[in-house]
Design an enzyme around this catalytic site. Sequence first.
Site, mmCIF file in Angstrom:
data_model
loop_
_atom_site.group_PDB
_atom_site.id
_atom_site.type_symbol
_atom_site.label_atom_id
_atom_site.label_comp_id
_atom_site.label_asym_id
_atom_site.label_seq_id
_atom_site.Cartn_x
_atom_site.Cartn_y
_atom_site.Cartn_z
ATOM 1 N N ASP A 137 0.756 -1.157 -0.014
ATOM 2 C CA ASP A 137 -0.098 -0.224 -0.164
ATOM 3 C C ASP A 137 0.974 1.194 0.036
ATOM 4 O O ASP A 137 1.746 1.457 0.942
ATOM 5 C CB ASP A 137 -0.925 -0.037 1.199
ATOM 6 N N HIS A 144 -3.248 13.923 0.588
ATOM 7 C CA HIS A 144 -3.408 12.881 1.662
ATOM 8 C C HIS A 144 -2.333 12.976 2.367
ATOM 9 O O HIS A 144 -2.551 13.072 3.606
ATOM 10 C CB HIS A 144 -3.768 11.538 1.114
ATOM 11 N N GLU A 208 -10.249 4.180 3.558
ATOM 12 C CA GLU A 208 -9.448 4.739 2.784
ATOM 13 C C GLU A 208 -9.795 4.442 1.272
ATOM 14 O O GLU A 208 -9.665 3.233 0.675
ATOM 15 C CB GLU A 208 -8.036 4.578 2.728
ATOM 16 N N GLU A 210 -8.890 4.151 -2.176
ATOM 17 C CA GLU A 210 -7.677 3.991 -3.218
ATOM 18 C C GLU A 210 -8.000 3.177 -4.723
ATOM 19 O O GLU A 210 -8.917 2.889 -4.901
ATOM 20 C CB GLU A 210 -6.582 3.135 -2.442
ATOM 21 N N ASP A 242 -8.906 0.692 1.828
ATOM 22 C CA ASP A 242 -8.011 0.182 2.807
ATOM 23 C C ASP A 242 -8.462 0.609 4.430
ATOM 24 O O ASP A 242 -8.066 1.614 4.784
ATOM 25 C CB ASP A 242 -6.567 0.820 2.747
ATOM 26 N N ARG A 246 -8.025 3.948 13.031
ATOM 27 C CA ARG A 246 -7.039 5.241 13.563
ATOM 28 C C ARG A 246 -6.535 5.201 14.773
ATOM 29 O O ARG A 246 -5.294 5.636 14.824
ATOM 30 C CB ARG A 246 -7.775 6.407 13.406
ATOM 31 N N GLN A 249 -3.895 2.400 14.865
ATOM 32 C CA GLN A 249 -2.876 2.863 14.147
ATOM 33 C C GLN A 249 -1.967 4.074 14.701
ATOM 34 O O GLN A 249 -0.581 3.836 14.904
ATOM 35 C CB GLN A 249 -3.250 3.664 12.717
ATOM 36 N N LYS A 262 -4.345 -1.887 10.225
ATOM 37 C CA LYS A 262 -4.807 -2.069 8.795
ATOM 38 C C LYS A 262 -4.908 -3.368 8.262
ATOM 39 O O LYS A 262 -5.450 -3.656 7.453
ATOM 40 C CB LYS A 262 -3.830 -1.252 7.912
ATOM 41 N N THR A 266 -8.957 -5.596 3.778
ATOM 42 C CA THR A 266 -8.823 -4.825 2.707
ATOM 43 C C THR A 266 -9.909 -5.140 1.571
ATOM 44 O O THR A 266 -10.105 -6.476 1.770
ATOM 45 C CB THR A 266 -7.594 -4.729 2.170
ATOM 46 N N GLU A 383 -9.441 12.734 7.252
ATOM 47 C CA GLU A 383 -9.307 14.190 6.408
ATOM 48 C C GLU A 383 -10.903 14.910 6.616
ATOM 49 O O GLU A 383 -10.647 16.058 6.971
ATOM 50 C CB GLU A 383 -8.930 13.912 5.154
HETATM 51 MN MN MN Z 1 -3.753 3.159 2.450
#
Ligand code: MN
Length: 438
Positions: A137, A144, A208, A210, A242, A246, A249, A262, A266, A383
């Site tokens: 990834d 971002h 996320e 992607e 993904d 948080r 993480q 993570k 996925t 975000e």
């Molecule tokens: Mn990612």
Amino acid sequence: MPNPDLDASHDVSRRSWVTGANHVGTDFPIQNLPFGIFRAPAHAGAPRGGVAIGDCILDVSAVASLLGEAQSIAHLLAAPTLQPLMSQSPSAWTALRLSLSNVLAAGRGEQGQVERHLHPIATAEMFLPARPGGFVDFFASIQHATNAGRIFRPDAPLLPNYKYVPIGYNGRVSTISVSRGVRRPCGQTRAAGQDTPLFGPSRRLDFETELGVFLGGHSVQGTPVSLAQAWDHVFGFCLLNDWSARDIQAWEYQPLGPFLGKSFSTTVSPWVVTADALRPFRTSVRLRPAGDPMPLAYLADKEDQANGAVDIMLETKLATARMRREENRPILLGRASTRELYWSVGQLVAHHTSNGCSIEAGDLYGSGTVSGDDKNSLGSLLEITRAGEAALELPGGEWRTFLEDGDEVTITGRCVRDGFVPIGFGCCAGRILPALAG
Ligand code: MN
């Protein structure tokens, strides 16, 4: 000016005898022909490879004898994974796609023999297109990287390596799926102001948005793939979510990067849109702002800068359990194009192999969260809500900072360009299931 990279399969005037493929707004016109692994109710046995056309799936190996020189390649689609096809050369991929386009084109004589090998998408079960041997990834969107960096490290949002190194981490392969349920993970989290962590369900679960890249062919361990050869190893693209916890993480990521925050899940979309189908939507890589360093030599290539980006508009929508109950439409969370990425797909391949690491057919890349410049183009709740500081109001009076149980996140992707038939990716959807314990 005629583009030498295009052939009859991209022709804007080409129509299919499969009527659903000619409907305005379909993701799967005859100009697309994405590959996937499916099982139709009519098939009692193992899943197999198919190609999407309108609202149907063509069982590719079943029509192999009608595909001329591509016959032997088409037989590879009898497997329950696209890996045998992905391990072929770009010329084989192109030949198969063109011959499929030809038998599906309106006015061709094979319709009667092909028709009975079509199955409705609506009733087919879809599987992972390939079981990747490796999953990287990346972090290719500078918007971002800057937005996320500002939250985790307000004093140094963008680390000094970002403009030199296409940053990535090796992700977890066994938890990649096309399934729709995503179990809320448990893990260690440390609340603000606390000295010690607790173990329990994540309370800051995020998505996320992607772009996924399925690689093809193989490279020799010890021998880098140059930027000029990189696209020979790009089989096709999918949508990828993904999922990220948080709070897990934030506590675990230093010093070795993401791990359990993570690895729990996925999600990818089941259809792989080929690099061939995307040729009309290639474009120049976004210019580096004045003052940014030029990439080092192995990451610098004029042709790649001129034509190495792909313009895919990604949209992410959210529907909560209550919104579904009250029949509110999903809300748009963000909309951004992959053409904005700071690093091109070719640069990701060249960088990944620059130390001699080899790539294998079926390997998967995630681009990293795709975010654009404005507040409507963000690809994560981290975000959008600035890590929970600015809650998002939903129709019906609900508020969100991060995902709640029952929330469904759906990513779609579409390519539109004047003079070409628009193509789409289908969707990548996942619904949050409650944590099992904690
Ligand atoms: Mn990612």
